[in-house]
Design a protein around this motif. Structure first.
Motif, PDB file in Angstrom:
ATOM      1  N   ASN A   2      68.900  38.441  38.231  1.00  0.00           N
ATOM      2  CA  ASN A   2      68.820  38.567  36.778  1.00  0.00           C
ATOM      3  C   ASN A   2      69.720  37.540  36.107  1.00  0.00           C
ATOM      4  O   ASN A   2      70.732  37.128  36.653  1.00  0.00           O
ATOM      5  CB  ASN A   2      69.274  39.959  36.333  1.00  0.00           C
ATOM      6  N   GLU A   3      69.329  37.167  34.899  1.00  0.00           N
ATOM      7  CA  GLU A   3      70.165  36.279  34.108  1.00  0.00           C
ATOM      8  C   GLU A   3      71.324  37.076  33.532  1.00  0.00           C
ATOM      9  O   GLU A   3      71.168  38.237  33.170  1.00  0.00           O
ATOM     10  CB  GLU A   3      69.327  35.679  32.984  1.00  0.00           C
ATOM     11  N   MET A   4      72.490  36.443  33.467  1.00  0.00           N
ATOM     12  CA  MET A   4      73.675  37.123  32.945  1.00  0.00           C
ATOM     13  C   MET A   4      73.435  37.557  31.502  1.00  0.00           C
ATOM     14  O   MET A   4      72.855  36.820  30.713  1.00  0.00           O
ATOM     15  CB  MET A   4      74.878  36.190  33.004  1.00  0.00           C
ATOM     16  N   LYS A   5      73.868  38.766  31.199  1.00  0.00           N
ATOM     17  CA  LYS A   5      73.712  39.312  29.850  1.00  0.00           C
ATOM     18  C   LYS A   5      74.724  38.682  28.907  1.00  0.00           C
ATOM     19  O   LYS A   5      75.900  38.577  29.241  1.00  0.00           O
ATOM     20  CB  LYS A   5      73.885  40.829  29.883  1.00  0.00           C
ATOM     21  N   SER A   6      74.270  38.251  27.767  1.00  0.00           N
ATOM     22  CA  SER A   6      75.142  37.725  26.716  1.00  0.00           C
ATOM     23  C   SER A   6      75.133  38.705  25.554  1.00  0.00           C
ATOM     24  O   SER A   6      74.124  39.359  25.299  1.00  0.00           O
ATOM     25  CB  SER A   6      74.652  36.361  26.225  1.00  0.00           C
ATOM     26  N   ILE A   7      76.263  38.789  24.881  1.00  0.00           N
ATOM     27  CA  ILE A   7      76.354  39.630  23.689  1.00  0.00           C
ATOM     28  C   ILE A   7      76.940  38.804  22.552  1.00  0.00           C
ATOM     29  O   ILE A   7      77.604  37.791  22.785  1.00  0.00           O
ATOM     30  CB  ILE A   7      77.239  40.875  23.926  1.00  0.00           C
ATOM     31  N   ALA A  48      86.753  50.695  39.954  1.00  0.00           N
ATOM     32  CA  ALA A  48      85.963  49.882  40.884  1.00  0.00           C
ATOM     33  C   ALA A  48      84.553  50.425  41.072  1.00  0.00           C
ATOM     34  O   ALA A  48      83.597  49.656  41.231  1.00  0.00           O
ATOM     35  CB  ALA A  48      86.684  49.773  42.217  1.00  0.00           C
ATOM     36  N   GLU A  49      84.385  51.743  41.025  1.00  0.00           N
ATOM     37  CA  GLU A  49      83.057  52.322  41.257  1.00  0.00           C
ATOM     38  C   GLU A  49      82.131  52.181  40.052  1.00  0.00           C
ATOM     39  O   GLU A  49      80.935  52.433  40.148  1.00  0.00           O
ATOM     40  CB  GLU A  49      83.157  53.798  41.687  1.00  0.00           C
ATOM     41  N   ARG A  50      82.657  51.754  38.928  1.00  0.00           N
ATOM     42  CA  ARG A  50      81.809  51.644  37.722  1.00  0.00           C
ATOM     43  C   ARG A  50      80.724  50.584  37.885  1.00  0.00           C
ATOM     44  O   ARG A  50      79.590  50.775  37.466  1.00  0.00           O
ATOM     45  CB  ARG A  50      82.679  51.323  36.502  1.00  0.00           C
ATOM     46  N   PHE A  51      81.081  49.434  38.465  1.00  0.00           N
ATOM     47  CA  PHE A  51      80.113  48.362  38.698  1.00  0.00           C
ATOM     48  C   PHE A  51      80.255  47.878  40.133  1.00  0.00           C
ATOM     49  O   PHE A  51      81.302  47.357  40.508  1.00  0.00           O
ATOM     50  CB  PHE A  51      80.350  47.175  37.753  1.00  0.00           C
ATOM     51  N   GLY A  52      79.193  48.034  40.923  1.00  0.00           N
ATOM     52  CA  GLY A  52      79.233  47.580  42.306  1.00  0.00           C
ATOM     53  C   GLY A  52      78.821  46.133  42.466  1.00  0.00           C
ATOM     54  O   GLY A  52      79.056  45.528  43.501  1.00  0.00           O
ATOM     55  N   SER A  53      78.191  45.569  41.414  1.00  0.00           N
ATOM     56  CA  SER A  53      77.695  44.197  41.507  1.00  0.00           C
ATOM     57  C   SER A  53      77.539  43.608  40.109  1.00  0.00           C
ATOM     58  O   SER A  53      77.521  44.337  39.103  1.00  0.00           O
ATOM     59  CB  SER A  53      76.340  44.168  42.215  1.00  0.00           C
ATOM     60  N   GLN A  54      77.381  42.284  40.058  1.00  0.00           N
ATOM     61  CA  GLN A  54      77.124  41.599  38.789  1.00  0.00           C
ATOM     62  C   GLN A  54      75.815  42.093  38.190  1.00  0.00           C
ATOM     63  O   GLN A  54      75.702  42.251  36.977  1.00  0.00           O
ATOM     64  CB  GLN A  54      77.085  40.076  38.996  1.00  0.00           C
ATOM     65  N   GLU A  55      74.842  42.391  39.033  1.00  0.00           N
ATOM     66  CA  GLU A  55      73.540  42.860  38.551  1.00  0.00           C
ATOM     67  C   GLU A  55      73.674  44.188  37.801  1.00  0.00           C
ATOM     68  O   GLU A  55      73.001  44.410  36.801  1.00  0.00           O
ATOM     69  CB  GLU A  55      72.541  42.992  39.710  1.00  0.00           C
ATOM     70  N   GLU A  56      74.551  45.068  38.281  1.00  0.00           N
ATOM     71  CA  GLU A  56      74.786  46.338  37.576  1.00  0.00           C
ATOM     72  C   GLU A  56      75.406  46.088  36.211  1.00  0.00           C
ATOM     73  O   GLU A  56      75.036  46.729  35.222  1.00  0.00           O
ATOM     74  CB  GLU A  56      75.677  47.258  38.397  1.00  0.00           C
ATOM     75  N   LEU A  57      76.344  45.161  36.136  1.00  0.00           N
ATOM     76  CA  LEU A  57      76.953  44.811  34.852  1.00  0.00           C
ATOM     77  C   LEU A  57      75.903  44.203  33.919  1.00  0.00           C
ATOM     78  O   LEU A  57      75.827  44.551  32.743  1.00  0.00           O
ATOM     79  CB  LEU A  57      78.122  43.841  35.065  1.00  0.00           C
ATOM     80  N   ASP A  58      75.075  43.316  34.452  1.00  0.00           N
ATOM     81  CA  ASP A  58      74.023  42.688  33.646  1.00  0.00           C
ATOM     82  C   ASP A  58      73.004  43.696  33.139  1.00  0.00           C
ATOM     83  O   ASP A  58      72.383  43.487  32.104  1.00  0.00           O
ATOM     84  CB  ASP A  58      73.303  41.605  34.454  1.00  0.00           C
ATOM     85  N   GLY A  59      72.835  44.799  33.852  1.00  0.00           N
ATOM     86  CA  GLY A  59      71.879  45.827  33.440  1.00  0.00           C
ATOM     87  C   GLY A  59      72.413  46.775  32.384  1.00  0.00           C
ATOM     88  O   GLY A  59      71.684  47.628  31.881  1.00  0.00           O
ATOM     89  N   MET A  60      73.661  46.624  32.024  1.00  0.00           N
ATOM     90  CA  MET A  60      74.275  47.496  31.027  1.00  0.00           C
ATOM     91  C   MET A  60      73.679  47.203  29.640  1.00  0.00           C
ATOM     92  O   MET A  60      73.514  46.035  29.275  1.00  0.00           O
ATOM     93  CB  MET A  60      75.787  47.225  31.012  1.00  0.00           C
ATOM     94  N   PRO A  61      73.344  48.230  28.863  1.00  0.00           N
ATOM     95  CA  PRO A  61      72.827  47.992  27.512  1.00  0.00           C
ATOM     96  C   PRO A  61      73.822  47.190  26.661  1.00  0.00           C
ATOM     97  O   PRO A  61      75.041  47.354  26.796  1.00  0.00           O
ATOM     98  CB  PRO A  61      72.640  49.400  26.943  1.00  0.00           C
ATOM     99  N   ALA A  62      73.295  46.320  25.800  1.00  0.00           N
ATOM    100  CA  ALA A  62      74.134  45.438  24.998  1.00  0.00           C
ATOM    101  C   ALA A  62      75.150  46.205  24.155  1.00  0.00           C
ATOM    102  O   ALA A  62      76.304  45.782  24.029  1.00  0.00           O
ATOM    103  CB  ALA A  62      73.273  44.540  24.114  1.00  0.00           C
ATOM    104  N   ASN A  63      74.754  47.349  23.592  1.00  0.00           N
ATOM    105  CA  ASN A  63      75.700  48.093  22.751  1.00  0.00           C
ATOM    106  C   ASN A  63      76.873  48.617  23.584  1.00  0.00           C
ATOM    107  O   ASN A  63      78.014  48.633  23.119  1.00  0.00           O
ATOM    108  CB  ASN A  63      75.004  49.222  21.994  1.00  0.00           C
ATOM    109  N   GLU A  64      76.626  49.028  24.832  1.00  0.00           N
ATOM    110  CA  GLU A  64      77.719  49.486  25.695  1.00  0.00           C
ATOM    111  C   GLU A  64      78.595  48.314  26.129  1.00  0.00           C
ATOM    112  O   GLU A  64      79.807  48.452  26.257  1.00  0.00           O
ATOM    113  CB  GLU A  64      77.155  50.215  26.917  1.00  0.00           C
ATOM    114  N   LEU A  65      77.982  47.163  26.357  1.00  0.00           N
ATOM    115  CA  LEU A  65      78.744  45.975  26.728  1.00  0.00           C
ATOM    116  C   LEU A  65      79.640  45.536  25.568  1.00  0.00           C
ATOM    117  O   LEU A  65      80.793  45.153  25.772  1.00  0.00           O
ATOM    118  CB  LEU A  65      77.782  44.860  27.133  1.00  0.00           C
TER     119      LEU A  65
END
Length: 82
Positions: A2-7, A48-65
């Motif tokens: 996935n492409e990195m999420k930008s906010i 540490a358990e919140r995000f196991g990978s960059q892909e999980e972070l990228d999948g986070m909704p923009a408002n939460e990010l």
């Protein structure tokens, strides 16, 4: 991959990257300013358990990010988010 999420925040565009471990059980999320190279990066420490990978972070909704971004500190020691 996935492409990195930008906010959009603080009048700029920010990219979030998952950083390495800091202290036991925590790791960092680092926001880099994509629209202005003069802005310092922003950091937050997350469990540490919140995000196991960059892909999980990228999948986070923009408002939460953006909410996560709002709790960051500029450079230096990361603020903890428990």
């Amino acid at each position: 991959m996935n492409e990195m999420k930008s906010i959009k925040a603080d009048g700029d565009t920010w990219d979030a990257r998952l950083g390495g471990p800091t202290r036991d059980g925590f790791r960092t999320v680092v926001f880099f300013c994509a629209s202005n190279g003069q802005r310092p990066y922003r950091v937050i420490e997350v469990p540490a358990e919140r995000f196991g990978s960059q892909e999980e972070l990228d999948g986070m909704p923009a408002n939460e990010l953006r909410e996560l971004f709002g709790a960051t500190v500029s450079m230096g020691a990361p603020r903890s988010y428990d």
